[in-house]
Write a protein that holds these residues in place. Structure first.
Motif, PDB file in Angstrom:
ATOM      1  N   VAL A 199      15.267   7.395  26.325  1.00  0.00           N
ATOM      2  CA  VAL A 199      14.338   8.200  27.443  1.00  0.00           C
ATOM      3  C   VAL A 199      15.061   7.274  28.634  1.00  0.00           C
ATOM      4  CG1 VAL A 199      12.262   8.021  28.689  1.00  0.00           C
ATOM      5  CG2 VAL A 199      12.277   8.550  26.113  1.00  0.00           C
ATOM      6  N   ASN A 200      15.294   5.941  28.528  1.00  0.00           N
ATOM      7  CA  ASN A 200      15.790   5.193  29.848  1.00  0.00           C
ATOM      8  C   ASN A 200      17.215   5.833  30.228  1.00  0.00           C
ATOM      9  OD1 ASN A 200      15.253   3.312  31.873  1.00  0.00           O
ATOM     10  ND2 ASN A 200      16.481   1.753  30.873  1.00  0.00           N
ATOM     11  N   GLN A 201      17.808   6.414  29.351  1.00  0.00           N
ATOM     12  CA  GLN A 201      19.096   6.991  29.715  1.00  0.00           C
ATOM     13  C   GLN A 201      19.191   8.560  30.477  1.00  0.00           C
ATOM     14  OE1 GLN A 201      21.456   6.707  25.863  1.00  0.00           O
ATOM     15  NE2 GLN A 201      21.653   4.699  26.253  1.00  0.00           N
ATOM     16  N   ASP A 202      18.047   9.148  30.234  1.00  0.00           N
ATOM     17  CA  ASP A 202      17.747  10.359  30.886  1.00  0.00           C
ATOM     18  C   ASP A 202      16.966  10.276  32.340  1.00  0.00           C
ATOM     19  OD1 ASP A 202      18.063  13.448  30.014  1.00  0.00           O
ATOM     20  OD2 ASP A 202      16.000  13.067  30.900  1.00  0.00           O
ATOM     21  N   ARG A 203      17.614  10.541  33.413  1.00  0.00           N
ATOM     22  CA  ARG A 203      17.100  10.218  34.683  1.00  0.00           C
ATOM     23  C   ARG A 203      15.777  11.349  34.744  1.00  0.00           C
ATOM     24  NH1 ARG A 203      16.867  13.212  39.171  1.00  0.00           N
ATOM     25  NH2 ARG A 203      18.329  14.503  38.457  1.00  0.00           N
ATOM     26  N   PRO A 204      15.715  12.356  34.537  1.00  0.00           N
ATOM     27  CA  PRO A 204      14.221  13.177  34.593  1.00  0.00           C
ATOM     28  C   PRO A 204      13.233  12.651  33.686  1.00  0.00           C
ATOM     29  CG  PRO A 204      16.109  14.861  34.450  1.00  0.00           C
ATOM     30  CD  PRO A 204      16.575  13.397  33.958  1.00  0.00           C
ATOM     31  N   ALA A 205      13.676  12.399  32.360  1.00  0.00           N
ATOM     32  CA  ALA A 205      12.653  11.621  31.637  1.00  0.00           C
ATOM     33  C   ALA A 205      11.999  10.310  31.954  1.00  0.00           C
ATOM     34  CB  ALA A 205      13.263  11.611  29.974  1.00  0.00           C
ATOM     35  N   ARG A 206      13.255   9.537  32.431  1.00  0.00           N
ATOM     36  CA  ARG A 206      12.800   8.273  32.798  1.00  0.00           C
ATOM     37  C   ARG A 206      11.665   8.192  34.106  1.00  0.00           C
ATOM     38  NH1 ARG A 206      17.463   6.653  33.972  1.00  0.00           N
ATOM     39  NH2 ARG A 206      17.534   6.886  36.193  1.00  0.00           N
ATOM     40  N   GLU A 207      12.089   8.925  35.168  1.00  0.00           N
ATOM     41  CA  GLU A 207      11.307   9.198  36.210  1.00  0.00           C
ATOM     42  C   GLU A 207       9.885   9.501  35.790  1.00  0.00           C
ATOM     43  OE1 GLU A 207      13.651  11.645  38.957  1.00  0.00           O
ATOM     44  OE2 GLU A 207      14.893  10.098  39.537  1.00  0.00           O
ATOM     45  N   ARG A 208       9.814  10.736  35.104  1.00  0.00           N
ATOM     46  CA  ARG A 208       8.461  11.355  34.565  1.00  0.00           C
ATOM     47  C   ARG A 208       7.682  10.214  33.930  1.00  0.00           C
ATOM     48  NH1 ARG A 208       5.167  15.926  35.055  1.00  0.00           N
ATOM     49  NH2 ARG A 208       4.106  15.957  33.036  1.00  0.00           N
ATOM     50  N   MET A 209       8.453   9.434  33.002  1.00  0.00           N
ATOM     51  CA  MET A 209       7.664   8.255  32.222  1.00  0.00           C
ATOM     52  C   MET A 209       7.021   7.312  33.106  1.00  0.00           C
ATOM     53  SD  MET A 209       7.413   9.136  28.839  1.00  0.00           S
ATOM     54  CE  MET A 209       6.705   7.204  28.526  1.00  0.00           C
ATOM     55  N   ILE A 210       7.890   6.994  34.226  1.00  0.00           N
ATOM     56  CA  ILE A 210       7.693   5.856  35.231  1.00  0.00           C
ATOM     57  C   ILE A 210       6.381   6.186  35.782  1.00  0.00           C
ATOM     58  CG2 ILE A 210       8.424   4.555  37.111  1.00  0.00           C
ATOM     59  CD1 ILE A 210      11.023   4.274  35.835  1.00  0.00           C
ATOM     60  N   GLU A 211       6.572   7.638  36.491  1.00  0.00           N
ATOM     61  CA  GLU A 211       5.370   8.059  37.081  1.00  0.00           C
ATOM     62  C   GLU A 211       3.968   8.079  36.330  1.00  0.00           C
ATOM     63  OE1 GLU A 211       4.076  12.315  39.650  1.00  0.00           O
ATOM     64  OE2 GLU A 211       6.252  12.007  38.483  1.00  0.00           O
TER      65      GLU A 211
END
Length: 474
Positions: A126-138
């Motif tokens: 997840v941390n390597q995929d920008r859209p997924a990382r941003e979604r998880m952090i949000e």
């Protein structure tokens, strides 16, 4: 490799069971893991395919009813990562594709009559995929997710699926996260393996112990009987039926061997008595022979017969010695035997010796040394005797300067009545029992006698014979 293997029967059997069980469990774990991975992958592909079908067909179904976007079929909005539309493929440069998953997804979509022009499936964190990382952090900020939990979620496995439909230049990108590790069954497999090991290996150990205990006792008994020939310590049959039968058979064999040895002793005693009596009478009668030369020849013949008879009786008795083991300084014993020959003017040289004391039968060992030194003087003219300690054993070396023995005849030379010189003259006479008796005495002490030819370093020619008598220090 052999040094690493257990030497006992129980240890080798337990090792074999453990290795076999490890191989079986490894194969089982591999099959379970493969099935688990296949199940997870199929579930993730089905989830991705469902989102693609919702996007491509659900919206068309919603437009007449004016349903809100994101709530296909009138249901609640889907949880997780939203479907993304992109002009470019989600495949990064140099990133490996999962062609097997692509084939499976193509089949799933084909079964739903969805025309697909191109499919890309890749695996990421997840941390390597920008859209997924941003979604998880949000999502984590909105729900006040603890930082350690968020870090764990960012390390989850992410399946990224990109599909380009026929007649379209856009890519539909679906992301499916696996919140739990794909190795979820690893811990149960480890626990299962440990339980099986404990139960199976424990049961095998109990069975093997029941077998190996009487076998170990039988081995010890055989070792004792080979030295004492005493029937008082025979074993009581224990263990499984097969082991009991083995112990009974061994006890019967011991009894038979002891009876044969007793018969042999009685027979040899009778032979010795019956032969020595007439030989003594012959010694008296030859004194009446007037020819001095003939009288000496007859006396030498009688002495030769007596020596041969003594050697035969000694060789027969060496297996059942009557004298007990004594703590003896071996170097002193060797020196005393060498001094006997020096006093007689024989060319016997004493080499290096080391002081060492051990349990032995000095009378028999003196006999062995005399036979070996006598052979060296008879066939090699000179003898050199040395004593050293090698790997926990006392090693007596006797070298001569004779012609040696042919390599193919060395072993047979230590058999009874085998002689290197076929003649029976006064210089090299004898019945060929000296080496056989010396080897029997070495065996009696748990050691060995080895004969080897000595070679000249420069030419390789034989320059003598070496007799090596090895006795364990205990």
């Amino acid at each position: 490799m052999k040094a690493l293997l257990p030497r006992s029967l129980m240890g080798q059997m337990l090792l074999a069971v453990a290795v076999a069980l490890l191989l079986v469990q490894t194969l089982s774990a591999f099959l379970i893991y493969s099935a688990q991975r296949e199940s997870y992958e199929t579930g993730m592909l089905n989830a991705a395919a469902f989102r693609l079908l919702v996007e491509t067909r659900g919206r068309e179904a919603m437009r007449p009813r004016e349903k809100p976007e994101g709530a296909p079929f009138g249901g609640p909005p889907m949880r997780g990562f939203p479907l993304e539309r992109s002009d470019a493929s989600p495949l990064a440069k140099g990133e490996p594709r999962d062609t097997h998953a692509e084939e499976k997804l193509a089949k799933i979509l084909a079964d739903q009559s969805l025309d697909v022009a191109q499919i890309v499936v890749v695996h990421r964190v997840v941390n390597q995929d920008r859209p997924a990382r941003e979604r998880m952090i949000e999502h984590g900020h909105d729900h006040a997710t603890p930082p350690e939990v968020l870090r764990e979620q960012l390390s989850d496995h992410l399946l990224v699926v990109g599909v380009r439909l026929e007649g379209s230049q856009q890519w539909l990108v679906s992301r499916v996260r696996t919140p739990r590790a794909m190795n979820i069954l690893l811990f149960p497999l480890i626990v299962q393996t440990l339980v099986i090991y404990a139960v199976l290996v424990g049961a095998v150990a109990v069975i093997l112990r029941r077998m190996s205990r009487p076998l170990a006792a039988l081995t010890q008994r055989v070792e004792e009987f080979s030295v004492t020939r005493d029937l008082a310590g025979q074993l009581e049959p224990t263990g499984p039926d097969d082991v009991r039968r083995l112990i009974l058979a061994h006890n019967a064999m011991e009894t038979r061997i002891a009876d044969l040895l007793d018969e042999k002793d009685v027979m040899l005693g009778a032979i010795g008595h019956d032969l020595k009596t007439p030989l003594a009478a012959l010694r008296v009668r030859i004194e009446s022979v007037e020819d001095e030369h003939e009288r000496k020849r007859m006396a030498m013949t009688i002495e030769d017969i007596v020596r041969t008879l003594d050697d035969i009786l000694s060789l027969a008795r060496v297996g059942r010695p009557s004298d007990p083991l004594e703590r003896t300084e071996l170097s002193a014993l060797v020196v005393s035997v060498v001094e006997e020959y020096e006093d007689m003017g024989e060319p016997v040289e004493l080499g290096e010796t080391r002081r060492m004391a051990l349990e032995l039968r000095p009378t028999w060992l003196r006999r062995a040394l005399r036979n070996l030194i006598g052979n060296a003087l008879r066939y090699g003219e000179r003898a050199r005797v040395s004593l050293e300690r090698v790997d926990g054993s006392a090693v007596i070396v006797i070298d001569d300067e004779g012609p040696g023995i042919p390599e193919d005849a060395i072993e047979s030379m230590m058999n009874p009545f085998t002689r290197g010189d076929p003649s029976r003259n006064s210089a090299t006479g004898g019945a060929g029992l000296g080496l056989a008796l010396a080897r029997a005495i070495a065996d009696q002490h748990g050691g060995a006698l080895v004969l080897t030819n000595r070679h000249e370093a420069a030419t390789g020619a034989v320059v003598g014979l070496r007799a090596t008598l090895t006795i364990p220090l205990g």
